[in-house]
Design a protein around this motif. Structure first.
Motif, PDB file in Angstrom:
ATOM      1  N   ASP A 252       0.850  -1.183   0.000  1.00 31.60           N
ATOM      2  CA  ASP A 252       0.000   0.000   0.000  1.00 31.60           C
ATOM      3  C   ASP A 252       0.891   1.240   0.000  1.00 31.60           C
ATOM      4  OD1 ASP A 252      -2.367   1.422   0.046  1.00 31.60           O
ATOM      5  OD2 ASP A 252      -2.580   1.326   2.223  1.00 31.60           O
ATOM      6  N   VAL A 253       0.458   2.284  -0.667  1.00 30.93           N
ATOM      7  CA  VAL A 253       1.178   3.558  -0.656  1.00 30.93           C
ATOM      8  C   VAL A 253       0.727   4.319   0.588  1.00 30.93           C
ATOM      9  CG1 VAL A 253       1.537   5.755  -1.836  1.00 30.93           C
ATOM     10  CG2 VAL A 253       1.386   3.645  -3.153  1.00 30.93           C
ATOM     11  N   THR A 254       1.680   4.628   1.470  1.00 30.69           N
ATOM     12  CA  THR A 254       1.338   5.300   2.718  1.00 30.69           C
ATOM     13  C   THR A 254       1.587   6.807   2.680  1.00 30.69           C
ATOM     14  OG1 THR A 254       3.516   4.845   3.647  1.00 30.69           O
ATOM     15  CG2 THR A 254       1.787   3.235   4.067  1.00 30.69           C
TER      16      THR A 254
ATOM     17  N   GLY B 168      -1.055   9.274   3.854  1.00 26.80           N
ATOM     18  CA  GLY B 168      -2.296   8.511   3.814  1.00 26.80           C
ATOM     19  C   GLY B 168      -2.863   8.381   5.208  1.00 26.80           C
ATOM     20  N   ASP B 169      -3.953   7.643   5.340  1.00 27.26           N
ATOM     21  CA  ASP B 169      -4.596   7.498   6.650  1.00 27.26           C
ATOM     22  C   ASP B 169      -3.981   6.385   7.486  1.00 27.26           C
ATOM     23  OD1 ASP B 169      -5.455   5.244   5.368  1.00 27.26           O
ATOM     24  OD2 ASP B 169      -7.586   5.630   5.638  1.00 27.26           O
ATOM     25  N   GLY B 170      -3.016   5.677   6.955  1.00 25.33           N
ATOM     26  CA  GLY B 170      -2.353   4.611   7.705  1.00 25.33           C
ATOM     27  C   GLY B 170      -2.998   3.263   7.543  1.00 25.33           C
ATOM     28  N   GLY B 171      -4.257   3.210   7.162  1.00 25.25           N
ATOM     29  CA  GLY B 171      -4.920   1.948   6.879  1.00 25.25           C
ATOM     30  C   GLY B 171      -5.098   1.026   8.072  1.00 25.25           C
ATOM     31  N   VAL B 172      -5.147   1.578   9.298  1.00 24.49           N
ATOM     32  CA  VAL B 172      -5.248   0.741  10.491  1.00 24.49           C
ATOM     33  C   VAL B 172      -6.538  -0.075  10.478  1.00 24.49           C
ATOM     34  CG1 VAL B 172      -5.379   0.771  13.011  1.00 24.49           C
ATOM     35  CG2 VAL B 172      -3.776   2.265  11.832  1.00 24.49           C
ATOM     36  N   SER B 173      -7.642   0.526  10.065  1.00 23.05           N
ATOM     37  CA  SER B 173      -8.905  -0.215  10.039  1.00 23.05           C
ATOM     38  C   SER B 173      -8.844  -1.340   9.015  1.00 23.05           C
ATOM     39  CB  SER B 173     -10.076   0.721   9.736  1.00 23.05           C
ATOM     40  OG  SER B 173      -9.907   1.326   8.474  1.00 23.05           O
ATOM     41  N   GLN B 174      -8.140  -1.114   7.922  1.00 23.33           N
ATOM     42  CA  GLN B 174      -7.972  -2.159   6.911  1.00 23.33           C
ATOM     43  C   GLN B 174      -7.144  -3.320   7.466  1.00 23.33           C
ATOM     44  OE1 GLN B 174      -7.209  -1.836   2.359  1.00 23.33           O
ATOM     45  NE2 GLN B 174      -5.296  -1.348   3.375  1.00 23.33           N
ATOM     46  N   LEU B 175      -6.093  -3.007   8.205  1.00 26.15           N
ATOM     47  CA  LEU B 175      -5.272  -4.059   8.817  1.00 26.15           C
ATOM     48  C   LEU B 175      -6.082  -4.851   9.834  1.00 26.15           C
ATOM     49  CD1 LEU B 175      -1.936  -2.095   9.318  1.00 26.15           C
ATOM     50  CD2 LEU B 175      -2.548  -3.633   7.447  1.00 26.15           C
ATOM     51  N   ALA B 176      -6.906  -4.158  10.618  1.00 24.01           N
ATOM     52  CA  ALA B 176      -7.750  -4.838  11.603  1.00 24.01           C
ATOM     53  C   ALA B 176      -8.763  -5.753  10.922  1.00 24.01           C
ATOM     54  CB  ALA B 176      -8.466  -3.810  12.473  1.00 24.01           C
TER      55      ALA B 176
ATOM     56  N   HIS C 260       8.903  -0.670   4.910  1.00 22.66           N
ATOM     57  CA  HIS C 260       8.614   0.511   4.090  1.00 22.66           C
ATOM     58  C   HIS C 260       9.808   0.785   3.179  1.00 22.66           C
ATOM     59  CE1 HIS C 260       5.888   1.061   7.496  1.00 22.66           C
ATOM     60  NE2 HIS C 260       5.152   1.767   6.669  1.00 22.66           N
ATOM     61  N   VAL C 261       9.495   1.297   2.005  1.00 24.66           N
ATOM     62  CA  VAL C 261      10.543   1.675   1.070  1.00 24.66           C
ATOM     63  C   VAL C 261      10.074   2.917   0.306  1.00 24.66           C
ATOM     64  CG1 VAL C 261       9.709   0.169  -0.793  1.00 24.66           C
ATOM     65  CG2 VAL C 261      12.105   0.836  -0.739  1.00 24.66           C
TER      66      VAL C 261
ATOM     67  N   ALA D 285       6.992   7.892  -3.771  1.00 23.28           N
ATOM     68  CA  ALA D 285       5.997   7.418  -2.815  1.00 23.28           C
ATOM     69  C   ALA D 285       6.646   6.462  -1.829  1.00 23.28           C
ATOM     70  CB  ALA D 285       4.853   6.727  -3.539  1.00 23.28           C
ATOM     71  N   ILE D 286       6.074   6.409  -0.640  1.00 27.11           N
ATOM     72  CA  ILE D 286       6.498   5.445   0.370  1.00 27.11           C
ATOM     73  C   ILE D 286       5.526   4.281   0.316  1.00 27.11           C
ATOM     74  CG2 ILE D 286       6.849   5.019   2.829  1.00 27.11           C
ATOM     75  CD1 ILE D 286       7.518   8.016   3.086  1.00 27.11           C
ATOM     76  N   HIS D 287       6.060   3.119   0.022  1.00 26.10           N
ATOM     77  CA  HIS D 287       5.259   1.899  -0.067  1.00 26.10           C
ATOM     78  C   HIS D 287       5.457   1.087   1.205  1.00 26.10           C
ATOM     79  CE1 HIS D 287       4.290   2.098  -4.447  1.00 26.10           C
ATOM     80  NE2 HIS D 287       5.343   2.903  -4.423  1.00 26.10           N
ATOM     81  N   ALA D 288       4.354   0.594   1.745  1.00 25.63           N
ATOM     82  CA  ALA D 288       4.414  -0.298   2.904  1.00 25.63           C
ATOM     83  C   ALA D 288       4.127  -1.709   2.424  1.00 25.63           C
ATOM     84  CB  ALA D 288       3.395   0.114   3.957  1.00 25.63           C
ATOM     85  N   PHE D 289       4.924  -2.661   2.880  1.00 31.67           N
ATOM     86  CA  PHE D 289       4.739  -4.072   2.559  1.00 31.67           C
ATOM     87  C   PHE D 289       4.265  -4.762   3.828  1.00 31.67           C
ATOM     88  CE2 PHE D 289       7.796  -2.412  -0.387  1.00 31.67           C
ATOM     89  CZ  PHE D 289       7.438  -2.976  -1.597  1.00 31.67           C
ATOM     90  N   TYR D 290       3.079  -5.331   3.774  1.00 34.97           N
ATOM     91  CA  TYR D 290       2.497  -6.003   4.935  1.00 34.97           C
ATOM     92  C   TYR D 290       2.502  -7.505   4.685  1.00 34.97           C
ATOM     93  CZ  TYR D 290       0.678  -1.327   5.839  1.00 34.97           C
ATOM     94  OH  TYR D 290       0.552   0.024   6.052  1.00 34.97           O
ATOM     95  N   LEU D 291       3.071  -8.251   5.612  1.00 36.41           N
ATOM     96  CA  LEU D 291       3.097  -9.707   5.517  1.00 36.41           C
ATOM     97  C   LEU D 291       2.284 -10.275   6.675  1.00 36.41           C
ATOM     98  CD1 LEU D 291       4.181 -12.323   4.227  1.00 36.41           C
ATOM     99  CD2 LEU D 291       6.109 -12.166   5.824  1.00 36.41           C
TER     100      LEU D 291
END
Length: 147
Positions: A63-65, A85-93, A107-108, A132-138
């Motif tokens: 996701d682009v943060t 961005g909004d951080g996507g915390v609700s999406q992670l939950a 992040h990269v 852009a800063i991309h976050a990689f979530y595993l």
């Protein structure tokens, strides 16, 4: 022979138009529902649910943060601005509620462009960077997830 249409003919045509309008509205609603479903299945949550149903042990998404946008100036100075961005915390939950556990985040910064110009009234150069800063979530599958 009468001129024009009878009342029965007019009523039949009105009913035909109404039926065609209902059919077109139903087709439009079905197409909209199909677009919404396709968008959901392409979203991280939709993909997480599909991967979980498939029995996968891991799920990853990117996701682009934040984004860095530059505005070059005529004097060679830099004018960078960052948009978070909004951080996507609700999406992670929501993904964890499916049955995944957030295992790792990285992040990269991905640079998409840069412009350097000589300064007019000073020495050196002004640089404008874009990217852009991309976050990689595993995520790892959780054995005791809710049904």
């Amino acid at each position: 022979m009468a001129w024009g249409k009878t009342e029965e003919q007019k009523e039949a045509e009105r009913q035909q138009r109404e039926a065609e309008q209902r059919q077109a509205a139903a087709e439009q609603a079905a197409a909209e529902e199909q677009r919404r479903r396709a968008a959901y299945l392409a979203s991280p949550l939709g993909r997480a649910e599909a991967a979980y149903a498939n029995g996968d042990g891991f799920f990853q998404f990117t996701d682009v943060t934040a984004a860095l946008n530059g505005q070059p100036s005529g004097f060679g100075s830099s004018g960078n601005s960052i948009r978070h961005g909004d951080g996507g915390v609700s999406q992670l939950a929501a993904i964890e509620a499916v049955g995944w556990h957030l295992e790792h985040v990285d992040h990269v910064f991905v640079e998409t462009g840069a412009t350097s110009t000589n300064r007019v009234l000073a020495t050196g150069q002004g640089t404008v960077t874009e990217g852009a800063i991309h976050a990689f979530y595993l995520f790892r599958r959780v054995a005791h997830a809710r049904a």
